[in-house]
Every structure is written in structure tokens, then in C-alpha cells.
Design an enzyme around this catalytic site. Structure first.
Site, PDB file in Angstrom:
ATOM      1  N   HIS A   8     -41.309   1.094  16.243  1.00  0.00           N
ATOM      2  CA  HIS A   8     -40.290   1.238  15.196  1.00  0.00           C
ATOM      3  C   HIS A   8     -39.252   0.144  15.400  1.00  0.00           C
ATOM      4  CE1 HIS A   8     -37.984   3.478  12.127  1.00  0.00           C
ATOM      5  NE2 HIS A   8     -36.950   2.930  12.748  1.00  0.00           N
ATOM      6  N   CYS A   9     -39.086  -0.710  14.403  1.00  0.00           N
ATOM      7  CA  CYS A   9     -38.220  -1.884  14.534  1.00  0.00           C
ATOM      8  C   CYS A   9     -36.905  -1.656  13.783  1.00  0.00           C
ATOM      9  CB  CYS A   9     -38.927  -3.121  13.984  1.00  0.00           C
ATOM     10  SG  CYS A   9     -37.917  -4.617  14.079  1.00  0.00           S
ATOM     11  N   PRO A  10     -35.766  -1.675  14.478  1.00  0.00           N
ATOM     12  CA  PRO A  10     -34.487  -1.506  13.772  1.00  0.00           C
ATOM     13  C   PRO A  10     -34.136  -2.681  12.874  1.00  0.00           C
ATOM     14  CG  PRO A  10     -34.114  -2.046  16.083  1.00  0.00           C
ATOM     15  CD  PRO A  10     -35.591  -1.804  15.932  1.00  0.00           C
TER      16      PRO A  10
END
Length: 292
Positions: A135-137
Site C-alpha cells: 500500500h503506497c501513501p
């Protein structure tokens, strides 16, 4: 998908801040190049100056397009079943899952649903995602089976823009016109030269910082593709390699693995944020065709 992105912002404040920082950084880089780097004496008199302005803005446009696609695209969320499935035995611990390999369906006790092979649960999105990488912010979304292409394109154009901006700054400073006294006087008054120099320094530092960061992530993504292992699968496979290799998938050619992510179209099409082939990604029924 916009509503889903807004929901992720509420659950992950970092996912709301990082995209904003991305847009601010890209906007500042474009402003600094056009207003303070290209007007430098070493560049503004060159016939290549309009080309540099157009090329840099084209890279920025592609960067923003790829980032938008990565943010809004479905990463491969596993659909939930229309009716609830009884997993009471799973919760009580009376039922144990046998040893499974990577091509088997599994049960997600958080989604309370079956999930296809290579799907993993995201604690931020609260859903299972097919071939989830992480999960990439920075895109406020998972990087999964259906949007990994756009994420890698975003990394590529960010690195290219950083390299281009740093090259223009160095050309403005090290060019013959930029080093000569006449060139310094042609830049305007001293205060204006100081402002341009300050912006060039900030832009160079920003380019080096973001360029090094995305280069590392880009390398990690490409290696993950050609090894046919996401980071989550690497941790799982490390234990399998120590015990046995029965659960590991047979290796595939590297070009086949790259085409699974970027599409079966012409290689140059891999650079653009649109589908290069009719492959929409595999479709799965909410229920497996056999017992898990």
C-alpha cells in the site's frame, strides 16, 4: 473510484498528505525550470531552449497522468460475495487449513470471503487485493495486479523529470555563457541573480532527493516483476525454500512477466498510461470452483 480514494484518505492521513506533496513538488519543479533555469544566460540564447521547455512539460504531463491513473485505478480488489459465508469453524479454530501452495484459493478471515491465488489483505483499504505489492501513501492506493503498470510509469517519469531538471541546472551553471562575467551581467541585477541561484539550488536538491528515492523503488518493482514475487510473497517463499520447493511456481521468461504487467502491445506503448492490450486482468468468481 474517487469515493474510494476519499475513504482511504480518512483511514490513512499520510495517504492524503503524500499526494499533495507530490503535486506541490512537481508544480514547483515546473515553475523553477520555466521561470528561473531556462532564462539563465547559458540556456535562454540557445535554439534548444523552447525544446527543453516543451520536453520538460511533456514529461510533467505524463507524470501527472500516470499518477492519476495509479490513484484512481482499481488495483485488483477481490469482490465480496453477495451472501454471507459461514466461517464460524474458522473463528473457533475447529477447522484447520491444509498446507496450500501459491496457486490455491485461501480464506481471508478479515473480509470473511474466499480469495484467489496471490491475493493478500490490505490493512488500510480493508480489502483483499490480487497480487498485492504494497500500500503506497504516495498514490493513496494499493499497488496491485491492475495498477502496478501506472505506478511504475509514475516512478519512471518522476525519475526522468528529476534527471532532466538536474541536468538543466548544471548546464545553466557550467555552460560557457553561465560562467562568463558577461553572462552574469546579462542575467539582470544582482538581487535577481541571487533569487535565480536560490531556486536552482532548491530545484537541484529536490531533484536529487526524489530522483534517488524513485530510482530505488523503481528498481525494486522491476526486480519484483522479473522474479515473479511480490514483497509479501518473498517473505512467504523464503520459508518454503528452506523447507521444500513444492509450493513454488515454475519460472516464466522475463519478457512474459513484463508483458503480464505492461500488456502485450508494442514495447513503446509501455511508456503511456493507457491499456496496450485487451487484457483487463483475470476475472474471478467470489467463490472458488473447488474446496480450499
Amino acid at each position: 473510484m474517487a469515493a474510494a480514494a476519499a475513504g482511504r484518505c480518512g483511514r490513512d492521513p499520510c495517504g492524503a498528505v503524500c499526494p499533495l506533496l507530490t503535486y506541490l513538488g512537481v508544480g514547483y519543479a515546473d515553475y523553477a525550470v520555466l521561470a528561473h533555469v531556462l532564462p539563465q544566460p547559458a540556456l535562454r540564447g540557445s535554439p534548444w531552449c523552447p525544446f527543453h521547455a516543451a520536453a520538460f512539460n511533456l514529461i510533467v504531463l505524463l507524470l501527472l497522468a500516470c499518477h492519476t491513473r495509479a490513484v484512481l485505478a482499481d488495483p485488483g480488489v477481490v469482490p465480496l460475495p453477495g451472501t454471507a459465508i459461514d466461517f464460524s469453524d474458522l473463528r473457533s479454530g475447529a477447522w484447520r487449513t491444509p498446507e496450500l501452495n501459491q496457486e490455491d484459493w485461501t480464506v481471508c478471515d478479515r473480509c470473511e470471503a474466499y480469495r484467489p491465488p496471490r491475493a493478500h489483505h490490505c490493512r488500510v483499504c480493508h480489502r483483499c487485493v490480487r497480487r498485492m505489492d504494497h500500500h503506497c501513501p504516495w498514490i493513496n492506493n494499493c499497488v496491485g495486479e491492475l495498477n502496478q503498470k501506472y505506478f511504475i510509469q509514475f516512478l519512471f517519469y518522476t525519475g526522468l523529470a528529476s534527471l532532466y531538471a538536474a541536468g538543466l541546472v548544471l548546464a545553466a551553471w557550467l555552460g560557457p555563457a553561465g560562467r562568463s562575467p558577461a553572462g552574469m551581467m546579462a542575467g539582470g541585477d544582482i538581487s535577481n541573480n541571487h533569487v535565480q541561484t536560490a531556486h536552482c539550488i532548491v530545484l537541484l536538491l529536490e531533484s536529487l532527493l526524489f530522483g534517488a528515492f524513485v530510482a530505488v523503488v523503481f528498481y525494486d518493482q522491476v526486480v519484483s516483476i522479473i522474479r515473479d514475487e511480490t514483497p509479501l510473497e518473498q517473505l512467504h517463499n523464503r520459508g518454503l525454500k528452506e523447507m521444500n520447493r513444492e509450493g513454488l511456481r515454475p519460472p516464466k521468461p522475463k519478457l512474459v512477466l513484463l508483458r503480464e504487467v505492461f500488456g502485450r502491445g508494442f514495447v513503446l506503448c509501455w511508456l503511456f498510461p493507457w491499456s496496450c492490450s485487451p487484457r483487463p486482468g483475470p476475472t474471478y468468481s467470489p467463490l472458488p470452483s473447488r474446496c480450499v
